[in-house]
Motif scaffolding. Structure first.
Motif, PDB file in Angstrom:
ATOM      1  N   LEU A 183      28.697  25.285 -29.057  1.00 40.34           N
ATOM      2  CA  LEU A 183      28.298  26.239 -30.086  1.00 40.34           C
ATOM      3  C   LEU A 183      26.986  26.923 -29.711  1.00 40.34           C
ATOM      4  O   LEU A 183      26.852  28.148 -29.783  1.00 40.34           O
ATOM      5  N   GLY A 184      26.012  26.097 -29.288  1.00 43.15           N
ATOM      6  CA  GLY A 184      24.686  26.628 -28.960  1.00 43.15           C
ATOM      7  C   GLY A 184      24.738  27.582 -27.787  1.00 43.15           C
ATOM      8  O   GLY A 184      24.123  28.652 -27.809  1.00 43.15           O
ATOM      9  N   ALA A 185      25.493  27.198 -26.751  1.00 38.97           N
ATOM     10  CA  ALA A 185      25.541  28.048 -25.559  1.00 38.97           C
ATOM     11  C   ALA A 185      26.129  29.410 -25.920  1.00 38.97           C
ATOM     12  O   ALA A 185      25.614  30.452 -25.503  1.00 38.97           O
ATOM     13  N   GLN A 186      27.191  29.395 -26.719  1.00 37.43           N
ATOM     14  CA  GLN A 186      27.786  30.668 -27.129  1.00 37.43           C
ATOM     15  C   GLN A 186      26.780  31.506 -27.919  1.00 37.43           C
ATOM     16  O   GLN A 186      26.639  32.701 -27.693  1.00 37.43           O
ATOM     17  N   ALA A 187      26.091  30.839 -28.842  1.00 37.66           N
ATOM     18  CA  ALA A 187      25.121  31.556 -29.664  1.00 37.66           C
ATOM     19  C   ALA A 187      24.010  32.140 -28.801  1.00 37.66           C
ATOM     20  O   ALA A 187      23.571  33.280 -28.997  1.00 37.66           O
ATOM     21  N   ILE A 188      23.551  31.370 -27.808  1.00 41.80           N
ATOM     22  CA  ILE A 188      22.463  31.860 -26.952  1.00 41.80           C
ATOM     23  C   ILE A 188      22.923  33.084 -26.165  1.00 41.80           C
ATOM     24  O   ILE A 188      22.203  34.084 -26.057  1.00 41.80           O
ATOM     25  N   LEU A 189      24.143  33.003 -25.638  1.00 44.96           N
ATOM     26  CA  LEU A 189      24.647  34.149 -24.873  1.00 44.96           C
ATOM     27  C   LEU A 189      24.700  35.395 -25.750  1.00 44.96           C
ATOM     28  O   LEU A 189      24.264  36.477 -25.334  1.00 44.96           O
ATOM     29  N   LEU A 216      11.063  41.123 -18.888  1.00 41.18           N
ATOM     30  CA  LEU A 216      11.835  39.916 -19.196  1.00 41.18           C
ATOM     31  C   LEU A 216      10.979  38.663 -19.393  1.00 41.18           C
ATOM     32  O   LEU A 216      11.393  37.722 -20.072  1.00 41.18           O
ATOM     33  N   LEU A 217       9.775  38.669 -18.817  1.00 41.65           N
ATOM     34  CA  LEU A 217       8.995  37.429 -18.801  1.00 41.65           C
ATOM     35  C   LEU A 217       8.764  36.807 -20.180  1.00 41.65           C
ATOM     36  O   LEU A 217       9.019  35.612 -20.357  1.00 41.65           O
ATOM     37  N   PRO A 218       8.294  37.569 -21.179  1.00 39.93           N
ATOM     38  CA  PRO A 218       8.087  36.934 -22.492  1.00 39.93           C
ATOM     39  C   PRO A 218       9.395  36.405 -23.082  1.00 39.93           C
ATOM     40  O   PRO A 218       9.405  35.360 -23.725  1.00 39.93           O
ATOM     41  N   VAL A 219      10.491  37.112 -22.820  1.00 35.70           N
ATOM     42  CA  VAL A 219      11.778  36.661 -23.344  1.00 35.70           C
ATOM     43  C   VAL A 219      12.162  35.333 -22.694  1.00 35.70           C
ATOM     44  O   VAL A 219      12.609  34.400 -23.368  1.00 35.70           O
ATOM     45  N   VAL A 220      11.940  35.260 -21.384  1.00 35.02           N
ATOM     46  CA  VAL A 220      12.281  34.028 -20.685  1.00 35.02           C
ATOM     47  C   VAL A 220      11.486  32.854 -21.229  1.00 35.02           C
ATOM     48  O   VAL A 220      12.019  31.766 -21.443  1.00 35.02           O
ATOM     49  N   SER A 221      10.208  33.077 -21.523  1.00 36.00           N
ATOM     50  CA  SER A 221       9.445  31.916 -21.981  1.00 36.00           C
ATOM     51  C   SER A 221       9.853  31.508 -23.392  1.00 36.00           C
ATOM     52  O   SER A 221       9.759  30.346 -23.756  1.00 36.00           O
ATOM     53  N   TYR A 222      10.359  32.462 -24.165  1.00 39.23           N
ATOM     54  CA  TYR A 222      10.868  32.107 -25.486  1.00 39.23           C
ATOM     55  C   TYR A 222      12.186  31.352 -25.376  1.00 39.23           C
ATOM     56  O   TYR A 222      12.519  30.525 -26.236  1.00 39.23           O
ATOM     57  N   MET A 223      12.942  31.592 -24.295  1.00 36.66           N
ATOM     58  CA  MET A 223      14.246  30.963 -24.146  1.00 36.66           C
ATOM     59  C   MET A 223      14.158  29.438 -24.045  1.00 36.66           C
ATOM     60  O   MET A 223      15.105  28.745 -24.408  1.00 36.66           O
ATOM     61  N   GLY A 224      13.051  28.898 -23.548  1.00 35.95           N
ATOM     62  CA  GLY A 224      12.933  27.454 -23.390  1.00 35.95           C
ATOM     63  C   GLY A 224      13.095  26.724 -24.702  1.00 35.95           C
ATOM     64  O   GLY A 224      14.109  26.046 -24.935  1.00 35.95           O
ATOM     65  N   PRO A 225      12.124  26.864 -25.588  1.00 35.02           N
ATOM     66  CA  PRO A 225      12.236  26.182 -26.879  1.00 35.02           C
ATOM     67  C   PRO A 225      13.462  26.637 -27.664  1.00 35.02           C
ATOM     68  O   PRO A 225      14.101  25.830 -28.329  1.00 35.02           O
ATOM     69  N   LEU A 226      13.823  27.909 -27.550  1.00 33.79           N
ATOM     70  CA  LEU A 226      14.980  28.404 -28.300  1.00 33.79           C
ATOM     71  C   LEU A 226      16.238  27.651 -27.892  1.00 33.79           C
ATOM     72  O   LEU A 226      16.957  27.125 -28.737  1.00 33.79           O
TER      73      LEU A 226
END
Ligand SMILES: Nc1ncnc2c1ncn2[C@@H]1O[C@H](COP(=O)(O)OP(=O)(O)OP(=O)(O)O)[C@@H](O)[C@H]1O
Ligand SMILES: [Mg+2]
Lengths: 311, 355
Positions: free
Chosen positions: A100-106, A227-237
């Motif tokens: 579920l999470g992987a789909q939502a993240i994509l 992309l950099l700020p988005v990438v760093s948000y992706m960790g905790p997200l």
């Protein structure tokens, strides 16, 4: 690279140890025990239960015992669900939450990036306002309302998709969308502001001065830097999302990990709390590591290999 | 000689919260093939805006070309769309920007940044573009170019980055190169090397150059002609000799007097021009320089000065050249270098209708 990852793995083990220890002691500090409930248990029975689960041992024995078992990836039995171990709960729930999470993240990532980039490219035009209205809605509408609205229209009114349960791919669409809405909106806003910042940079003007088209400049020069700020948000997200969402799992009746986390806390189910916390921490630490590696791949100024390249 | 560029009556404004900033006001100048024109003037005088407008690189909005024409090889580029400008930028006209530290993309290899233009404008394959990039890096004096093409900007020093910028700008053999203070951010020895390099490349490729600087010392070195900008206007133009040995505008005097010179190392005489640049949101009535001009007359505060012609190539925009103006003496530092030039007309001639 290998050296860097080994070093990071050692840090991760140390952090995990600290997290486990902190959780262990914080839980002892909280009043009550797993057998506190509305119906008062006869003291003899409670004592017997405590004895059975080792709660009468001195704290250091319990602590040592616990560390040892965690090191062997054994989170012990659940206090509440008598027949299942914490390992069982995790191995049943996690694959569902992960899917579920992987789909939502994509979904969140794809839509969020597209919206954010469009908004930045058409700064202060209707496309920008449109994208930002969607983003504000996504952030301010709580996920349970989003979920019920989706259910109402797509399942009940138009009958396109199943209302709830977790049986086929069709069943996964609505919960993924509901779960994706708010991170999507957040990513859109993050991408927009980061793109606007990048587009104002001197090197974008340099790219333009070479006669490159707007499309090429966006794809080759702007997005990567934005992309950099988005990438760093992706960790905790991603750590938060793939370990399950209590609300969405409840509404759609999905047998994921998220609900265990919440119920175990109100039940004071020590082993489940500990197990899920440790598991969550591992996922979080791994995703932060992945983010750092992605960072190094995107931005050559961040050297993760240490030596080798450069001077 | 053939004109490659004619800028006619160009005005550029920026719409800001504080009002309309009139960054460039009725600027006129020409550039011939193979010639180097220096544009000098203090910070904020509109040098970058003028030249970036020639490539239509100013952000629009907030920027806007209010009036004027920019004829490149006889064709006006002001009405061209962004799509049409792509064929001019980087192919016909290239630009070297003020700050080498921020003008290169930090996440793209230097080689790629040189190759991009070649692939776009000359239909080169990736491999031949890469060869050309290596060749360009060697040409601008970067050692071990085969290795350097694969490096990122942060692995280059400031001087090397500016060389890389020059390589990018020259890769496509532009007919016009605009260099916006290409050496200000660099130390003196590297400055000299870069200037030498540009002169060298110009003689090889017969490029026309617009060279922006606020360092008059550099001008004498590189330029054929000079345009002095003040408050968004060109206040004096002439050949290097005319500007250095027979300057007529009091602002040019101020610039020359504040320039350290080799013949005269008496530093005590270095005089900075007092006061602050004019507010371009509300440009002053009359002469924009009047408030800071020790020679200002009543009319300077009331009416904008017309352009006077001093020789075939020398123009100045000041009331001091009017027949009724009192004769004034330039500051000592300037007077000492004044020379009688043979090409000078007997009397300044009023130029009708602008130019
Ligand atoms: N994007 C913009 N928005 C608003 N005003 C601008 C913008 N770009 C330039 N200006 C204004 O235009 C005027 C001329 O600026 P310009 O950059 O051409 O000066 P310059 O002569 O190149 O100075 P410097 O020597 O510092 O580079 C300045 O007053 C500046 O504030
Ligand atoms: Mg400038």
């Amino acid at each position: 690279m290998a050296k860097y990852i080994t070093r990071r793995l050692i840090y991760m083990v140390v952090s995990l140890y600290l997290i486990v220890t902190a959780t262990f002691f914080l839980m002892r500090l909280a009043p009550g025990n797993p057998f506190t409930s509305e119906k008062k248990l006869p003291p003899e029975i409670e004592a017997a239960l405590n004895e059975h689960f080792g709660l009468n041992d001195p704290w250091y024995a319990q602590y040592g015992d616990y560390l040892l078992r965690i090191a062997q990836w054994d989170f012990g039995p659940s206090f509440k669900y008598k027949t299942r171990t914490v390992n069982d709960l995790i191995s049943e729930g996690f694959p569902v939450s992960l899917a579920l999470g992987a789909q939502a993240i994509l979904i969140a990532l794809a839509l969020g990036l597209i919206l954010g980039i469009i908004a930045a490219l058409y700064h202060n035009k209707w496309q920008d306002y449109g994208a930002m209205i969607i983003a504000v809605l996504g952030i301010s509408v709580p996920s349970f309302i989003m979920a019920t609205v989706l259910q109402y229209f797509f399942a009940i009114k138009w009958g396109l998709l199943p209302v709830a349960r977790w049986d086929s791919f069709m069943h996964t669409i609505l919960p993924s969308l509901a779960l994706a809405a708010s991170p999507m909106a957040f990513i859109a806003r993050l991408t927009r502001s980061s793109m606007l910042e990048v587009l104002a940079n001197d090197y974008i003007r340099t790219a333009k001065s070479k006669g490159l088209s707007k499309g090429v400049i966006t794809v080759k020069h702007a997005i990567r830097n934005a992309l950099l700020p988005v990438v760093s948000y992706m960790g905790p997200l991603s750590a938060g999302i793939i370990t399950g969402s209590f609300v969405i799992e409840r509404i759609f009746g999905i047998p994921g990990l998220g609900s265990h986390f919440v119920t175990s806390i109100s039940n004071r189910d020590y082993t489940v709390i500990m197990g899920v916390t440790v598991f969550y921490s591992i996922i979080l630490l791994v995703s932060i590591l992945l983010v750092d590696i992605a960072y190094g791949l995107i931005d050559p100024r961040i050297k993760i290999a240490g030596g080798k390249k450069g001077e | 000689m053939e004109k490659i560029l004619e800028v006619k009556d160009l005005s550029v404004s920026f719409q800001t919260y504080g009002g309309e900033v009139q960054a460039v006001r009725n600027v006129n100048f020409d550039l011939y093939k193979g010639e180097t024109l220096a544009i000098v003037g203090e910070s904020g005088s509109g040098k970058s805006v003028t030249t970036q407008t020639i490539m239509k690189l100013i952000p629009m909005p907030p920027g806007k070309i209010k009036s004027g024409q920019i004829l490149f090889e006889g064709k006006d580029i002001v009405p061209l769309s962004d799509k049409q400008m792509e064929k001019v930028r980087g192919k016909e006209i290239s630009m070297i920007f003020q700050d080498p530290m921020t003008s290169l993309n930090p996440t793209m290899k230097i080689g790629r940044q040189i190759m991009e233009g070649l692939i776009k404008h000359q239909n080169m394959s990736t491999s031949s573009a890469k060869e050309r990039a290596i060749e360009m890096l060697r040409l601008v004096g970067i050692p071990m170019p085969e290795r350097r093409v694969n490096q990122y900007p942060h692995e280059f020093s400031g001087g090397m980055r500016q060389r890389a910028m020059i390589a990018i700008a020259l890769a496509a053999n532009p007919k016009l190169l605009i260099a916006d203070e290409p050496t200000t951010a660099l130390d003196v020895t590297i400055q000299a090397q870069i200037l030498e390099l540009m002169k060298d490349l110009q003689s090889k490729m017969n490029t026309s150059i617009i060279f922006i600087t606020h360092d008059l010392g550099v001008v004498a070195n590189v330029a054929d002609r000079v345009a002095v900008m003040y408050g968004g206007q060109i206040v004096e133009t002439g050949t290097v000799d005319e500007i250095f040995y027979d300057p007529r505008h009091p602002y040019t005097w101020g610039l020359l007097a504040s320039m350290p010179s080799l013949e005269n190392d008496d530093k005590s005489e270095l005089a900075a021009i007092p006061g602050t640049p004019p507010d371009l949101t509300n440009p002053p009535k009359g002469d924009a320089f009047a408030a800071r001009n020790p020679y200002a007359m009543q009319i300077d505060f009331e009416e904008e000065p017309p352009l006077f012609q001093i020789s075939e190539t020398h123009f100045a925009k000041t009331w001091l050249l009017h027949p009724d103006a009192p004769a004034v003496e330039p500051p000592d530092a300037v007077k000492r270098r004044m020379r009688k030039l043979s090409s000078t007309f007997d009397k300044p001639v009023l130029v009708k209708g602008g130019k």
